[in-house]
Design a protein around this motif. Sequence first.
Motif, PDB file in Angstrom:
ATOM      1  N   THR A 175      -2.461  11.111 -10.939  1.00  0.00           N
ATOM      2  CA  THR A 175      -1.512  11.158 -12.262  1.00  0.00           C
ATOM      3  C   THR A 175      -0.701  12.631 -12.280  1.00  0.00           C
ATOM      4  N   VAL A 176       0.567  11.883 -12.590  1.00  0.00           N
ATOM      5  CA  VAL A 176       1.900  13.055 -12.974  1.00  0.00           C
ATOM      6  C   VAL A 176       2.399  12.983 -14.245  1.00  0.00           C
ATOM      7  N   ASN A 177       2.046  14.071 -15.051  1.00  0.00           N
ATOM      8  CA  ASN A 177       2.412  14.163 -16.549  1.00  0.00           C
ATOM      9  C   ASN A 177       1.896  13.153 -17.189  1.00  0.00           C
ATOM     10  N   ASP A 178       0.500  12.863 -17.348  1.00  0.00           N
ATOM     11  CA  ASP A 178      -0.265  11.977 -17.742  1.00  0.00           C
ATOM     12  C   ASP A 178       0.200  10.486 -17.382  1.00  0.00           C
ATOM     13  N   TYR A 179       1.013  10.378 -16.420  1.00  0.00           N
ATOM     14  CA  TYR A 179       1.568   8.860 -15.930  1.00  0.00           C
ATOM     15  C   TYR A 179       0.347   8.480 -15.193  1.00  0.00           C
ATOM     16  N   HIS A 180      -0.225   7.609 -15.340  1.00  0.00           N
ATOM     17  CA  HIS A 180      -1.370   7.139 -14.348  1.00  0.00           C
ATOM     18  C   HIS A 180      -1.085   5.937 -13.538  1.00  0.00           C
ATOM     19  N   ILE A 181      -1.670   5.787 -12.471  1.00  0.00           N
ATOM     20  CA  ILE A 181      -1.417   4.553 -11.544  1.00  0.00           C
ATOM     21  C   ILE A 181      -1.552   3.114 -12.211  1.00  0.00           C
ATOM     22  N   LEU A 182      -2.563   3.018 -13.042  1.00  0.00           N
ATOM     23  CA  LEU A 182      -3.156   1.991 -13.776  1.00  0.00           C
ATOM     24  C   LEU A 182      -1.937   1.574 -14.797  1.00  0.00           C
ATOM     25  N   ASP A 183      -1.149   2.814 -15.536  1.00  0.00           N
ATOM     26  CA  ASP A 183       0.093   2.417 -16.091  1.00  0.00           C
ATOM     27  C   ASP A 183       1.156   1.853 -15.209  1.00  0.00           C
ATOM     28  N   VAL A 184       1.314   2.111 -14.070  1.00  0.00           N
ATOM     29  CA  VAL A 184       2.241   1.478 -13.251  1.00  0.00           C
ATOM     30  C   VAL A 184       1.868   0.148 -12.954  1.00  0.00           C
ATOM     31  N   TYR A 185       0.392  -0.205 -12.714  1.00  0.00           N
ATOM     32  CA  TYR A 185       0.092  -1.681 -12.471  1.00  0.00           C
ATOM     33  C   TYR A 185       0.222  -2.376 -13.948  1.00  0.00           C
ATOM     34  N   MET A 186      -0.013  -1.975 -15.046  1.00  0.00           N
ATOM     35  CA  MET A 186       0.031  -2.731 -16.171  1.00  0.00           C
ATOM     36  C   MET A 186       1.389  -2.923 -16.674  1.00  0.00           C
ATOM     37  N   GLU A 187       2.213  -1.842 -16.375  1.00  0.00           N
ATOM     38  CA  GLU A 187       3.650  -1.978 -16.791  1.00  0.00           C
ATOM     39  C   GLU A 187       4.300  -3.334 -15.866  1.00  0.00           C
ATOM     40  N   LEU A 188       3.760  -3.358 -14.706  1.00  0.00           N
ATOM     41  CA  LEU A 188       4.479  -4.358 -13.877  1.00  0.00           C
ATOM     42  C   LEU A 188       4.007  -5.721 -14.122  1.00  0.00           C
ATOM     43  N   ALA A 189       2.505  -5.801 -14.397  1.00  0.00           N
ATOM     44  CA  ALA A 189       1.982  -7.162 -14.769  1.00  0.00           C
ATOM     45  C   ALA A 189       2.675  -7.696 -16.009  1.00  0.00           C
ATOM     46  N   GLU A 190       3.008  -6.661 -16.902  1.00  0.00           N
ATOM     47  CA  GLU A 190       3.537  -7.098 -18.000  1.00  0.00           C
ATOM     48  C   GLU A 190       5.184  -7.552 -17.895  1.00  0.00           C
ATOM     49  N   GLU A 191       5.898  -6.766 -17.175  1.00  0.00           N
ATOM     50  CA  GLU A 191       7.180  -7.254 -17.121  1.00  0.00           C
ATOM     51  C   GLU A 191       7.504  -8.460 -16.153  1.00  0.00           C
ATOM     52  N   LEU A 192       6.468  -8.600 -15.176  1.00  0.00           N
ATOM     53  CA  LEU A 192       6.567  -9.676 -14.165  1.00  0.00           C
ATOM     54  C   LEU A 192       5.861 -10.733 -14.720  1.00  0.00           C
ATOM     55  N   ASN A 193       5.046 -10.784 -15.569  1.00  0.00           N
ATOM     56  CA  ASN A 193       4.032 -12.004 -16.001  1.00  0.00           C
ATOM     57  C   ASN A 193       3.229 -12.293 -14.815  1.00  0.00           C
ATOM     58  N   LEU A 194       2.827 -11.382 -14.058  1.00  0.00           N
ATOM     59  CA  LEU A 194       2.257 -11.833 -12.930  1.00  0.00           C
ATOM     60  C   LEU A 194       0.745 -11.010 -12.727  1.00  0.00           C
ATOM     61  N   PRO A 195      -0.128 -11.815 -12.188  1.00  0.00           N
ATOM     62  CA  PRO A 195      -1.591 -11.232 -11.728  1.00  0.00           C
ATOM     63  C   PRO A 195      -1.532 -10.353 -10.837  1.00  0.00           C
ATOM     64  N   ILE A 196      -2.133  -9.080 -11.153  1.00  0.00           N
ATOM     65  CA  ILE A 196      -2.059  -7.910  -9.938  1.00  0.00           C
ATOM     66  C   ILE A 196      -3.611  -7.652  -9.780  1.00  0.00           C
ATOM     67  N   ALA A 197      -3.641  -7.302  -8.594  1.00  0.00           N
ATOM     68  CA  ALA A 197      -5.352  -6.564  -8.102  1.00  0.00           C
ATOM     69  C   ALA A 197      -4.910  -5.391  -7.367  1.00  0.00           C
ATOM     70  N   TYR A 198      -5.832  -4.520  -7.425  1.00  0.00           N
ATOM     71  CA  TYR A 198      -5.766  -3.195  -6.712  1.00  0.00           C
ATOM     72  C   TYR A 198      -7.031  -2.834  -6.119  1.00  0.00           C
ATOM     73  N   GLU A 220       0.783  -1.269  -0.023  1.00  0.00           N
ATOM     74  CA  GLU A 220       0.060   0.012   0.016  1.00  0.00           C
ATOM     75  C   GLU A 220       0.804   1.277  -0.082  1.00  0.00           C
ATOM     76  N   ASN A 221       0.469   2.250  -0.733  1.00  0.00           N
ATOM     77  CA  ASN A 221       1.121   3.434  -1.117  1.00  0.00           C
ATOM     78  C   ASN A 221       0.526   4.509  -0.020  1.00  0.00           C
ATOM     79  N   CYS A 222       1.338   5.144   0.898  1.00  0.00           N
ATOM     80  CA  CYS A 222       0.854   6.282   1.878  1.00  0.00           C
ATOM     81  C   CYS A 222       1.159   7.620   0.991  1.00  0.00           C
ATOM     82  N   ASP A 223       2.377   7.950   0.671  1.00  0.00           N
ATOM     83  CA  ASP A 223       2.743   9.232   0.267  1.00  0.00           C
ATOM     84  C   ASP A 223       3.453   9.362  -1.140  1.00  0.00           C
ATOM     85  N   LEU A 224       3.595   8.458  -1.689  1.00  0.00           N
ATOM     86  CA  LEU A 224       4.571   8.289  -2.936  1.00  0.00           C
ATOM     87  C   LEU A 224       3.913   8.815  -3.900  1.00  0.00           C
TER      88      LEU A 224
END
Length: 339
Positions: free
Chosen positions: A279-302, A241-245
């Motif tokens: 969102t920061v400079n059109d970089y969305h939290i879903l971008d983070v989750y999807m990129e990580l899921a693709e890189e690690l080839n892992l299921p991700i829930a949020y 879980e992300n508090c302040d990042l």
Amino acid sequence: MIRYPLFKKPVKVGVTSPSSGLHLEQHSLLEEAVYRMEGKGYRFKIGQTCWTQYKARSAPAKTRADELNYMLQDDSIQLIFPPWGGELLVEVLEFIDFDNIKSKWVLGYSDISVLLLAMTLKTGIATAHGPNLIDLRGQTSDPTTAMWEKVLSTKDGEEIIQYPSEMYQLRWQHEYVTDWVYHLTEPTKWKTIKNTPIYIKGRLLGGCIDVIRHLIGTPYGDVGQFQQKYINNDPIIWYLENCDLTVPDLRRSLIQMKLAGWFEHCSGILFGRSTANETVNDYHILDVYMELAEELNLPIAYDIDCGHMPPQLTFINGAYAEVRIYNTNGNMIKQVFKC
């Protein structure tokens, strides 16, 4: 093997502040929480660090560690329950006597998750990520929060199932007092990448990513050794879980975890809700989750019930878990106290 502490009433609770204590005007919060729990039969040993706060910490690191060590080694205490988190718990790690910790529950979240994760990784003793003591000062607890007692009362070999909350809190409103402290106004919905149902198994590890990331590369963050020594190389399910990042900082932290090997032999990742995921400079939290899921080839829930947007489940570091998220009904997390 993982060791699960016993939780048998009457329970004596040790209250210490290895991170932040309370300013004078906040003392009533702790007093009220203790009063509520004493009414349920709990007994208390309250440390001196709880009542002080100076320069973002309850006391100097050695003082905090000494009080924590005392309670970790006191056979009469079954649960260590800090008032809340803070900022600088990481300072006390080098002074903790991990070799002489007695098997007992430690419960909390936020900055306390540094202690929880380090303790489980170093000793194989299960720890509990759930409400802080201050959160229990209401007349009652919502059903999700209240599960902490049933989870900690689970015995070796038994299982406990938790389900999504019905509603969650969007923002803190301390000026408006409710029977159970929180203001649960928003419908809860656990989500997955592309709404793909997931069913994963593994050992739970996690906490507040803002702070547990600082265990990487230290003697207190050796995930690989933990897997070999205590869980027979079972896969890990991370809950984070992300508090302040900021979103980019979260991304950097996840990449650091990946490069450090924390996601090796991992079966999936669960992310809690967060108000920080802007969102920061059109970089969305879903971008983070999807990129990580693709890189690690892992299921991700949020948007899981975990962290600073309560209520939250009680996750047991080291416990075997099965997670089902179908994006309809039937969502659940089962934890088995498997050695």
